[in-house]
Design a protein around this motif. Structure first.
Motif, PDB file in Angstrom:
ATOM      1  N   CYS A 256       0.827  -1.220   0.000  1.00 31.13           N
ATOM      2  CA  CYS A 256       0.000   0.000   0.000  1.00 31.13           C
ATOM      3  C   CYS A 256       0.855   1.261   0.000  1.00 31.13           C
ATOM      4  O   CYS A 256       0.512   2.240  -0.676  1.00 31.13           O
ATOM      5  CB  CYS A 256      -0.941   0.000   1.201  1.00 31.13           C
TER       6      CYS A 256
ATOM      7  N   LEU B  24      -6.815   1.663  -1.877  1.00 33.54           N
ATOM      8  CA  LEU B  24      -5.627   1.913  -1.048  1.00 33.54           C
ATOM      9  C   LEU B  24      -6.011   2.151   0.403  1.00 33.54           C
ATOM     10  O   LEU B  24      -5.357   1.646   1.318  1.00 33.54           O
ATOM     11  CB  LEU B  24      -4.850   3.114  -1.584  1.00 33.54           C
TER      12      LEU B  24
ATOM     13  N   TRP C 198      -4.771   0.001   3.569  1.00 34.19           N
ATOM     14  CA  TRP C 198      -4.145   0.567   4.767  1.00 34.19           C
ATOM     15  C   TRP C 198      -4.877   0.105   6.019  1.00 34.19           C
ATOM     16  O   TRP C 198      -4.256  -0.248   7.018  1.00 34.19           O
ATOM     17  CB  TRP C 198      -4.170   2.093   4.702  1.00 34.19           C
TER      18      TRP C 198
END
Length: 156
Positions: free
Chosen positions: A21, A71, A75
């Motif tokens: 990421c 993304l 995370w």
């Protein structure tokens, strides 16, 4: 008392996902290109277009860039895998360190949110709250790792 945490090898998976990421985030920031994926739509509960009059309730949206969403999800998943994984040797002392780190992180986050409520407005406030949603977990992880490091006996 049995604590419900993930097995310790999930932390390695979380760190791997975090590295992926971070790499994609840096790529996205440096190149300013949209991150596209093979599937062509994303499910939404509610969507109202800013530049159009389109309104979607419980449906698929096919024209959005959802790389940032992917993304952000990566995370979050990486953070939770790291934060909620057991140590290789989990005992009451480690559990007490977890408890102290969690209270420290929550207290710090509450203070930061109070500051944000008082001094940030409009979109800056929403961006701040977005970052706060994951910052508490990272404060917990960093504080817990610091307490573990500090509790290790020094070999001198």
């Amino acid at each position: 008392m049995k604590h419900r945490l993930l097995p310790s090898f999930y932390r390695s998976i979380g760190y791997f996902l975090l590295v992926v990421c971070v790499a994609f985030s840096v790529f996205y920031l440096v190149t300013d290109q949209d991150i596209s994926f093979p599937f062509s739509g994303v499910f939404t509960l509610y969507f109202k277009g800013i530049l159009s009059d389109e309104v979607v309730w419980l449906g698929w949206i096919h024209h959005l860039d959802y790389g940032i969403t992917a993304l952000g999800t990566g995370w979050w998943v990486a953070t939770l895998l790291i934060a909620l994984s057991k140590e290789k040797e989990e005992d009451e002392f480690v559990w007490d360190l977890r408890y102290n780190a969690l209270w420290w992180a929550l207290g710090t986050q509450a203070f930061l949110i109070l500051i944000g409520w008082l001094f940030l407005f409009e979109m800056v406030f929403f961006q701040f709250m977005f970052y706060q949603s994951i910052l508490a977990w990272w404060m917990y992880i960093l504080r817990f790792r610091f307490l573990i490091w500090r509790a290790k006996p020094k070999n001198t």
